[in-house]
Design a protein around this motif. Structure first.
Motif, PDB file in Angstrom:
ATOM      1  N   ARG A   1      72.016 -50.265 -38.733  1.00  0.00           N
ATOM      2  CA  ARG A   1      72.392 -48.894 -38.276  1.00  0.00           C
ATOM      3  C   ARG A   1      72.735 -48.782 -36.964  1.00  0.00           C
ATOM      4  O   ARG A   1      73.952 -48.153 -36.401  1.00  0.00           O
ATOM      5  N   THR A   2      72.071 -49.268 -36.012  1.00  0.00           N
ATOM      6  CA  THR A   2      72.540 -49.472 -34.364  1.00  0.00           C
ATOM      7  C   THR A   2      73.763 -50.116 -34.254  1.00  0.00           C
ATOM      8  O   THR A   2      74.384 -49.827 -33.296  1.00  0.00           O
ATOM      9  N   ARG A   3      74.055 -51.393 -34.941  1.00  0.00           N
ATOM     10  CA  ARG A   3      75.202 -51.950 -34.625  1.00  0.00           C
ATOM     11  C   ARG A   3      76.425 -51.242 -35.202  1.00  0.00           C
ATOM     12  O   ARG A   3      77.421 -51.570 -34.638  1.00  0.00           O
ATOM     13  N   LEU A   4      76.356 -50.150 -36.090  1.00  0.00           N
ATOM     14  CA  LEU A   4      77.548 -49.557 -36.577  1.00  0.00           C
ATOM     15  C   LEU A   4      78.007 -48.355 -35.540  1.00  0.00           C
ATOM     16  O   LEU A   4      79.082 -47.899 -35.454  1.00  0.00           O
ATOM     17  N   TYR A   5      76.890 -47.947 -34.383  1.00  0.00           N
ATOM     18  CA  TYR A   5      76.995 -46.861 -33.696  1.00  0.00           C
ATOM     19  C   TYR A   5      78.124 -47.246 -32.418  1.00  0.00           C
ATOM     20  O   TYR A   5      78.008 -48.287 -32.111  1.00  0.00           O
ATOM     21  N   THR A   6      79.201 -46.349 -32.039  1.00  0.00           N
ATOM     22  CA  THR A   6      79.864 -46.479 -30.904  1.00  0.00           C
ATOM     23  C   THR A   6      78.841 -46.363 -29.815  1.00  0.00           C
ATOM     24  O   THR A   6      77.781 -45.626 -29.765  1.00  0.00           O
ATOM     25  N   ALA A   7      79.284 -46.850 -28.625  1.00  0.00           N
ATOM     26  CA  ALA A   7      78.468 -46.428 -27.517  1.00  0.00           C
ATOM     27  C   ALA A   7      78.150 -45.186 -27.007  1.00  0.00           C
ATOM     28  O   ALA A   7      77.024 -44.700 -26.709  1.00  0.00           O
ATOM     29  N   GLU A   8      79.169 -44.359 -27.316  1.00  0.00           N
ATOM     30  CA  GLU A   8      79.055 -42.825 -26.985  1.00  0.00           C
ATOM     31  C   GLU A   8      78.096 -42.104 -27.768  1.00  0.00           C
ATOM     32  O   GLU A   8      77.215 -41.433 -27.286  1.00  0.00           O
ATOM     33  N   TYR A   9      78.116 -42.481 -28.940  1.00  0.00           N
ATOM     34  CA  TYR A   9      77.118 -42.022 -29.906  1.00  0.00           C
ATOM     35  C   TYR A   9      75.812 -42.308 -29.667  1.00  0.00           C
ATOM     36  O   TYR A   9      74.708 -41.528 -29.876  1.00  0.00           O
ATOM     37  N   ALA A  10      75.432 -43.572 -29.470  1.00  0.00           N
ATOM     38  CA  ALA A  10      74.202 -44.150 -29.182  1.00  0.00           C
ATOM     39  C   ALA A  10      73.489 -43.657 -27.925  1.00  0.00           C
ATOM     40  O   ALA A  10      72.639 -43.354 -27.874  1.00  0.00           O
ATOM     41  N   SER A  11      74.364 -43.469 -26.781  1.00  0.00           N
ATOM     42  CA  SER A  11      73.950 -42.736 -25.793  1.00  0.00           C
ATOM     43  C   SER A  11      73.660 -41.398 -26.073  1.00  0.00           C
ATOM     44  O   SER A  11      72.526 -40.970 -25.463  1.00  0.00           O
ATOM     45  N   SER A  12      74.471 -40.482 -26.747  1.00  0.00           N
ATOM     46  CA  SER A  12      74.017 -39.006 -27.147  1.00  0.00           C
ATOM     47  C   SER A  12      72.751 -39.254 -27.678  1.00  0.00           C
ATOM     48  O   SER A  12      72.028 -38.081 -27.721  1.00  0.00           O
ATOM     49  N   LEU A  13      72.432 -40.032 -28.605  1.00  0.00           N
ATOM     50  CA  LEU A  13      71.241 -39.961 -29.594  1.00  0.00           C
ATOM     51  C   LEU A  13      69.886 -40.282 -28.557  1.00  0.00           C
ATOM     52  O   LEU A  13      68.883 -39.598 -29.035  1.00  0.00           O
ATOM     53  N   ARG A  14      70.208 -40.977 -27.406  1.00  0.00           N
ATOM     54  CA  ARG A  14      68.930 -40.770 -26.665  1.00  0.00           C
ATOM     55  C   ARG A  14      68.703 -39.738 -26.195  1.00  0.00           C
ATOM     56  O   ARG A  14      67.299 -39.107 -25.765  1.00  0.00           O
ATOM     57  N   ARG A  15      69.195 -38.664 -26.023  1.00  0.00           N
ATOM     58  CA  ARG A  15      69.148 -37.307 -25.519  1.00  0.00           C
ATOM     59  C   ARG A  15      68.447 -36.402 -26.776  1.00  0.00           C
ATOM     60  O   ARG A  15      67.758 -35.650 -26.311  1.00  0.00           O
TER      61      ARG A  15
END
Length: 572
Positions: A366-380
């Protein structure tokens, strides 16, 4: 136990204002009660009514009974209610407030949204009905995709839509001028009946299922639906041996060795008529659209399609009551996820594997599929899964079997297997495994078993001696081989998935990496695997859901059929 009542066919939806001024609501009483679903007349309800001098008889109907319980016990009025229901109480005595609750299993859901500037709550038992109401913001929650892929559905109180929540099982919603808040209902007695401790668990389970099937109204044509999982198969066999007329609808994907590999043929056993309903993978694209509109949220388990087709076949045959085995595998270790967790070595290494089996897409992929921008937003946004679920699995005060059972009952079943049935069946389904007596039996077994039972041991023991409904069927896999082969580019379902998950579409969305998704399709073309097919299926369902609610044919134009009921209005 007799059935106390079933609310009318209209779906429950409405609004409530906590403001004291403005025009009066439609209700003529200071305390108005609305209910959807089925409630049974239990000994506890009889005693609570008798304690108020009511003689213990529901002579004035279901709403009157619930109103009496509310006036006597306040927000705890639903304690001891047995059934599948959603109840809303509008109390306009003094400061206005609304109290709502659902059954403890979560079969009936209640979705709601609060607008503080209006001091108004909007609610409905069907999510599309709520989304169609004026004043509801139809926008996807920023972290919803990650939460969906982490569990195959939305667990806990959040939904795919920003600002829209769902009432968790075992909780009461209180709406006052200060806004909505949740209150956990008091725990009910989980002690098993004396017979649970003196009779073999399998025999006790079979007796409980038999009792509930015989308690159904004799005049109603009854259908039992099963896709071959152990819990549903046991229920169908108990029905066939009960002596009552039942229609049993068996569903599944095509089998190359039909009749040899265990697929039951249409036919009869004494007083039971059997039907075989087949879902071909090439028909999946056309079949997915309607259940997505009925549910309002994506659901990654392909069992959704089988349930949808089986319910439709049962209704076309004239069945007024649909009996399903939802919860049986989860309560009695018939589901591979539960069985693996119980048979794992000591320690906590089983928890990540359990969560990966729960997920539509395992965490590492799952984490490999996410873009860097989306992964960053998920941390919030915090973790994808409810904090209570991970805390329960890792730090629960009970043994492993009880922790897994509680996780399935509190989080997984209400969001996955149980929530689809009322929407797809278009009626209140009969779910024998969710009745308190069966849950108490499962709880007593989880508490007293020092060693993990064999997978489906209690279910197999309960089925011993019952008539077979055909040749033995192989245990269904979590993701069917037929769908795995169908999700190859060049076949109808694979081509649909590639078209919906196109590079341009994913790039415009900005959350998934087009190159990583394209690599999944390339792997699936070279060597189809269940893991890749399961991932592509989950992504496909999510994108189709996006098209359904946010695309050219977005809600409400073509999803308005989800509820024809007129909304209730309480307050200005």
């Amino acid at each position: 136990m007799t059935q106390l009542g079933t609310a009318g066919g209209d779906r429950l939806r409405g609004t409530f204002s906590t403001r004291a001024d403005g025009r009066p609501g439609r209700a003529t009483d200071d305390v108005a009660v609305w209910v959807e679903g089925r409630i049974h007349y239990s000994a506890e309800i009889r005693a609570r009514l008798a304690g108020r001098g009511g003689g213990g008889r529901p002579s004035s109907g279901l709403r009157c009974l619930l109103r009496s319980l509310y006036l006597a016990h306040g927000v705890d009025f639903a304690r001891g209610l047995d059934g599948e229901f959603a109840v809303v109480v509008a109390d306009r005595r003094g400061p206005r407030r609304l109290v709502a609750c659902t059954d403890r299993s979560g079969v009936r859901r209640l979705y709601y949204t609060w607008r503080p500037e209006e001091q108004r709550v909007r609610f409905a038992t069907e999510l599309p009905a709520l989304l169609g109401m004026a004043g509801v913001d139809v926008a996807e929650h920023e972290g919803a995709l990650d939460a969906y892929l982490a569990a195959g559905a939305q667990l806990g109180e959040h939904t795919m839509f920003r600002g829209v929540k769902v009432l968790p099982p075992g909780a009461a919603l209180l709406v006052s001028p200060d806004g909505p808040r949740l209150r956990t209902r008091p725990e009910e007695d989980t002690e098993p009946d004396r017979a649970d401790l003196t009779r073999r668990p399998g025999a006790r389970l079979r007796a409980l299922l038999h009792e509930q099937l015989l308690g159904l109204p004799a005049a109603d044509p009854v259908a039992v639906i099963t896709s071959g999982r152990p819990g549903a198969d046991l229920l169908a066999r108990v029905a066939a041996a009960s002596g009552r007329p039942f229609h049993v609808f068996h569903g599944g994907w095509p089998s190359a060795a039909r009749g040899i590999a265990g697929v039951p043929r249409p036919g009869r056993t004494p007083r039971t008529t059997h039907h075989w309903v087949e879902v071909r993978p090439d028909t999946v694209p056309d079949r997915l659209w309607r259940p997505l509109g009925q549910l309002g949220q994506p659901h990654a388990d392909p069992e959704l399609l089988l349930t949808h087709v089986l319910c439709g076949a049962a209704q076309e045959a004239g069945s007024r009551a649909i009996v399903a085995g939802g919860g049986g595998d989860e309560l009695f270790a018939g589901h591979p996820r539960v069985a693996d967790a119980l048979s794992a070595p000591a320690g906590l290494a089983w928890v990540p594997r359990y969560l990966d089996q729960l997920a539509a897409v395992p965490r590492a992929l799952r984490t490999r599929l996410y873009t860097a921008e989306y992964a960053s937003s998920l941390r919030r946004h915090g973790p994808a899964l409810p904090a209570g679920l991970t805390e329960l699995l890792n730090d629960g005060e009970h043994g492993r079997a009880r922790r897994v059972l509680t996780a399935e009952l509190r989080y997984v079943l209400p969001a996955q297997g149980l929530r689809v049935l009322p929407s797809l069946a278009r009626s209140t389904p009969v779910l024998p495994y969710c009745r308190p007596s069966v849950v108490r039996l499962a709880t007593s077994l989880a508490d007293r078993d020092a060693t993990a039972p064999r997978p489906a041991q209690v279910l197999a023991e309960a089925a011993r001696g019952l008539p077979l409904l055909g040749p033995p069927r192989p245990a269904p896999e979590i993701f069917s081989p037929e769908l795995t082969r169908a999700l190859v580019p060049g076949r109808p379902l694979g081509d649909l998935a590639r078209d919906v998950l196109s590079d341009a579409d994913l790039r415009a969305d900005g959350r998934l990496r087009p190159d990583r998704v394209a690599a999944l399709f390339a792997r699936q073309r070279m060597q189809p695997t269940a893991l890749v097919a399961r991932t592509l299926w989950a992504l496909l369902v999510h994108r189709l859901w996006r098209h359904r609610f946010f695309g050219p044919s977005r809600y409400p134009q073509d999803a308005g059929e989800a509820s024809a009921a007129s909304p209730l209005a309480f307050g200005p």
